[in-house]
Design a protein around this motif. Sequence first.
Motif, PDB file in Angstrom:
ATOM      1  N   VAL A  24      22.316   9.762   6.129  1.00  0.00           N
ATOM      2  CA  VAL A  24      21.669  11.072   6.247  1.00  0.00           C
ATOM      3  C   VAL A  24      22.444  12.115   5.444  1.00  0.00           C
ATOM      4  CG1 VAL A  24      21.133  12.926   7.869  1.00  0.00           C
ATOM      5  CG2 VAL A  24      20.512  10.588   8.414  1.00  0.00           C
ATOM      6  N   ALA A  25      23.759  12.031   5.443  1.00  0.00           N
ATOM      7  CA  ALA A  25      24.555  12.959   4.633  1.00  0.00           C
ATOM      8  C   ALA A  25      24.255  12.767   3.148  1.00  0.00           C
ATOM      9  CB  ALA A  25      26.042  12.760   4.904  1.00  0.00           C
ATOM     10  N   GLY A  26      24.021  11.543   2.727  1.00  0.00           N
ATOM     11  CA  GLY A  26      23.652  11.287   1.342  1.00  0.00           C
ATOM     12  C   GLY A  26      22.250  11.744   1.006  1.00  0.00           C
ATOM     13  N   ALA A  27      21.400  11.873   2.008  1.00  0.00           N
ATOM     14  CA  ALA A  27      20.025  12.316   1.790  1.00  0.00           C
ATOM     15  C   ALA A  27      19.920  13.826   1.700  1.00  0.00           C
ATOM     16  CB  ALA A  27      19.131  11.815   2.934  1.00  0.00           C
ATOM     17  N   ALA A  28      21.002  14.548   1.965  1.00  0.00           N
ATOM     18  CA  ALA A  28      20.947  16.004   1.998  1.00  0.00           C
ATOM     19  C   ALA A  28      20.558  16.614   0.656  1.00  0.00           C
ATOM     20  CB  ALA A  28      22.294  16.559   2.457  1.00  0.00           C
ATOM     21  N   GLY A  29      20.829  15.926  -0.437  1.00  0.00           N
ATOM     22  CA  GLY A  29      20.476  16.459  -1.745  1.00  0.00           C
ATOM     23  C   GLY A  29      19.040  16.197  -2.146  1.00  0.00           C
ATOM     24  N   GLY A  30      18.278  15.510  -1.323  1.00  0.00           N
ATOM     25  CA  GLY A  30      16.910  15.165  -1.674  1.00  0.00           C
ATOM     26  C   GLY A  30      16.876  13.861  -2.447  1.00  0.00           C
ATOM     27  N   PRO A  31      15.744  13.525  -3.009  1.00  0.00           N
ATOM     28  CA  PRO A  31      15.643  12.247  -3.713  1.00  0.00           C
ATOM     29  C   PRO A  31      16.384  12.290  -5.037  1.00  0.00           C
ATOM     30  CG  PRO A  31      13.645  13.469  -4.017  1.00  0.00           C
ATOM     31  CD  PRO A  31      14.489  14.266  -3.049  1.00  0.00           C
ATOM     32  N   GLY A  32      16.753  11.124  -5.509  1.00  0.00           N
ATOM     33  CA  GLY A  32      17.435  11.038  -6.795  1.00  0.00           C
ATOM     34  C   GLY A  32      16.426  10.945  -7.923  1.00  0.00           C
ATOM     35  N   TRP A  33      16.698  10.075  -8.853  1.00  0.00           N
ATOM     36  CA  TRP A  33      15.832   9.901 -10.005  1.00  0.00           C
ATOM     37  C   TRP A  33      14.946   8.674  -9.808  1.00  0.00           C
ATOM     38  CZ3 TRP A  33      15.725  13.642 -13.532  1.00  0.00           C
ATOM     39  CH2 TRP A  33      16.791  14.517 -13.565  1.00  0.00           C
ATOM     40  N   LEU A  34      14.015   8.500 -10.709  1.00  0.00           N
ATOM     41  CA  LEU A  34      13.156   7.329 -10.821  1.00  0.00           C
ATOM     42  C   LEU A  34      12.257   7.135  -9.605  1.00  0.00           C
ATOM     43  CD1 LEU A  34      15.726   4.941 -12.495  1.00  0.00           C
ATOM     44  CD2 LEU A  34      13.979   6.306 -13.613  1.00  0.00           C
ATOM     45  N   VAL A  35      12.367   6.036  -8.913  1.00  0.00           N
ATOM     46  CA  VAL A  35      11.402   5.661  -7.887  1.00  0.00           C
ATOM     47  C   VAL A  35      11.435   6.599  -6.685  1.00  0.00           C
ATOM     48  CG1 VAL A  35      10.705   3.818  -6.323  1.00  0.00           C
ATOM     49  CG2 VAL A  35      11.459   3.263  -8.622  1.00  0.00           C
ATOM     50  N   LEU A  42       4.456  11.497  -4.313  1.00  0.00           N
ATOM     51  CA  LEU A  42       3.266  10.867  -3.761  1.00  0.00           C
ATOM     52  C   LEU A  42       3.108  11.173  -2.274  1.00  0.00           C
ATOM     53  CD1 LEU A  42       3.347   7.395  -5.535  1.00  0.00           C
ATOM     54  CD2 LEU A  42       1.811   9.305  -5.989  1.00  0.00           C
ATOM     55  N   ALA A  43       4.216  11.270  -1.550  1.00  0.00           N
ATOM     56  CA  ALA A  43       4.143  11.562  -0.117  1.00  0.00           C
ATOM     57  C   ALA A  43       3.624  12.970   0.135  1.00  0.00           C
ATOM     58  CB  ALA A  43       5.511  11.389   0.530  1.00  0.00           C
ATOM     59  N   THR A  49       1.068   4.081  -3.012  1.00  0.00           N
ATOM     60  CA  THR A  49       1.076   3.102  -4.093  1.00  0.00           C
ATOM     61  C   THR A  49       0.761   1.723  -3.529  1.00  0.00           C
ATOM     62  OG1 THR A  49       3.421   2.677  -3.805  1.00  0.00           O
ATOM     63  CG2 THR A  49       2.835   4.397  -5.363  1.00  0.00           C
ATOM     64  N   ALA A  50       0.332   0.832  -4.389  1.00  0.00           N
ATOM     65  CA  ALA A  50       0.016  -0.525  -3.947  1.00  0.00           C
ATOM     66  C   ALA A  50       1.273  -1.363  -3.747  1.00  0.00           C
ATOM     67  CB  ALA A  50      -0.894  -1.204  -4.972  1.00  0.00           C
ATOM     68  N   SER A  51       2.393  -0.935  -4.306  1.00  0.00           N
ATOM     69  CA  SER A  51       3.609  -1.735  -4.213  1.00  0.00           C
ATOM     70  C   SER A  51       4.243  -1.677  -2.828  1.00  0.00           C
ATOM     71  CB  SER A  51       4.617  -1.281  -5.263  1.00  0.00           C
ATOM     72  OG  SER A  51       4.979   0.064  -5.017  1.00  0.00           O
ATOM     73  N   ALA A  52       4.122  -0.563  -2.138  1.00  0.00           N
ATOM     74  CA  ALA A  52       4.714  -0.421  -0.803  1.00  0.00           C
ATOM     75  C   ALA A  52       3.810   0.457   0.063  1.00  0.00           C
ATOM     76  CB  ALA A  52       6.105   0.177  -0.901  1.00  0.00           C
ATOM     77  N   GLY A  56       4.620   4.050   1.935  1.00  0.00           N
ATOM     78  CA  GLY A  56       3.840   5.211   1.510  1.00  0.00           C
ATOM     79  C   GLY A  56       3.195   5.933   2.673  1.00  0.00           C
ATOM     80  N   LEU A  57       2.685   5.173   3.631  1.00  0.00           N
ATOM     81  CA  LEU A  57       2.084   5.779   4.814  1.00  0.00           C
ATOM     82  C   LEU A  57       3.135   6.520   5.641  1.00  0.00           C
ATOM     83  CD1 LEU A  57      -0.459   6.012   6.635  1.00  0.00           C
ATOM     84  CD2 LEU A  57       0.373   3.967   7.794  1.00  0.00           C
ATOM     85  N   LEU A  58       4.284   5.881   5.858  1.00  0.00           N
ATOM     86  CA  LEU A  58       5.354   6.533   6.610  1.00  0.00           C
ATOM     87  C   LEU A  58       5.912   7.741   5.861  1.00  0.00           C
ATOM     88  CD1 LEU A  58       7.254   3.410   7.966  1.00  0.00           C
ATOM     89  CD2 LEU A  58       5.739   4.938   9.233  1.00  0.00           C
ATOM     90  N   ALA A  59       5.987   7.654   4.537  1.00  0.00           N
ATOM     91  CA  ALA A  59       6.463   8.781   3.735  1.00  0.00           C
ATOM     92  C   ALA A  59       5.488   9.944   3.801  1.00  0.00           C
ATOM     93  CB  ALA A  59       6.691   8.350   2.293  1.00  0.00           C
ATOM     94  N   SER A  60       4.196   9.652   3.872  1.00  0.00           N
ATOM     95  CA  SER A  60       3.208  10.719   4.013  1.00  0.00           C
ATOM     96  C   SER A  60       3.370  11.434   5.346  1.00  0.00           C
ATOM     97  CB  SER A  60       1.795  10.149   3.901  1.00  0.00           C
ATOM     98  OG  SER A  60       1.586   9.594   2.635  1.00  0.00           O
ATOM     99  N   VAL A  61       3.645  10.673   6.391  1.00  0.00           N
ATOM    100  CA  VAL A  61       3.881  11.284   7.700  1.00  0.00           C
ATOM    101  C   VAL A  61       5.164  12.112   7.652  1.00  0.00           C
ATOM    102  CG1 VAL A  61       4.420  10.790  10.114  1.00  0.00           C
ATOM    103  CG2 VAL A  61       2.601   9.536   8.965  1.00  0.00           C
ATOM    104  N   ALA A  62       6.220  11.566   7.051  1.00  0.00           N
ATOM    105  CA  ALA A  62       7.484  12.303   6.941  1.00  0.00           C
ATOM    106  C   ALA A  62       7.318  13.539   6.064  1.00  0.00           C
ATOM    107  CB  ALA A  62       8.571  11.401   6.378  1.00  0.00           C
ATOM    108  N   GLY A  63       6.480  13.449   5.046  1.00  0.00           N
ATOM    109  CA  GLY A  63       6.238  14.590   4.171  1.00  0.00           C
ATOM    110  C   GLY A  63       5.520  15.720   4.860  1.00  0.00           C
ATOM    111  N   ALA A  64       4.804  15.429   5.938  1.00  0.00           N
ATOM    112  CA  ALA A  64       4.068  16.462   6.671  1.00  0.00           C
ATOM    113  C   ALA A  64       4.916  17.145   7.738  1.00  0.00           C
ATOM    114  CB  ALA A  64       2.831  15.841   7.318  1.00  0.00           C
ATOM    115  N   LEU A  65       6.105  16.633   8.008  1.00  0.00           N
ATOM    116  CA  LEU A  65       6.971  17.250   9.014  1.00  0.00           C
ATOM    117  C   LEU A  65       7.475  18.602   8.520  1.00  0.00           C
ATOM    118  CD1 LEU A  65       9.099  14.184  10.136  1.00  0.00           C
ATOM    119  CD2 LEU A  65       7.200  15.233  11.351  1.00  0.00           C
ATOM    120  N   PRO A  66       7.619  19.564   9.416  1.00  0.00           N
ATOM    121  CA  PRO A  66       8.022  20.913   8.981  1.00  0.00           C
ATOM    122  C   PRO A  66       9.532  21.146   8.936  1.00  0.00           C
ATOM    123  CG  PRO A  66       7.391  20.964  11.276  1.00  0.00           C
ATOM    124  CD  PRO A  66       7.169  19.548  10.798  1.00  0.00           C
TER     125      PRO A  66
END
Length: 81
Positions: A24-35, A42-43, A49-52, A56-66
């Motif tokens: 979680v401490a490493g996630a504080a800067g947001g996403p890195g590069w590429l994927v 996309l979230a 995406t068709a690959s995962a 993608g569904l869980l990321a969409s839910v996480a993207g909607a959190l305030p």
Amino acid sequence: MDAGDRWTWIADRVLLALALVILVAGAAGGPGWLVSSSEAVLATQLERTASAPLFGLLASVAGALPIGEPGFRVALLAAVL
């Protein structure tokens, strides 16, 4: 449960908590590069995406959190998973 099993159980929980705090401490800067950054985009647009598709569904839910910015939320989801 004997003393050896109890200490193993406690050590497992402490190690899990420590790993989650580091991720979680490493996630504080947001996403890195590429994927990871494309997954965050996309979230927030509620696309998958068709690959995962499950991620993608869980990321969409996480993207909607305030809480925080969208990149941080997706990186936090990746840390928890």
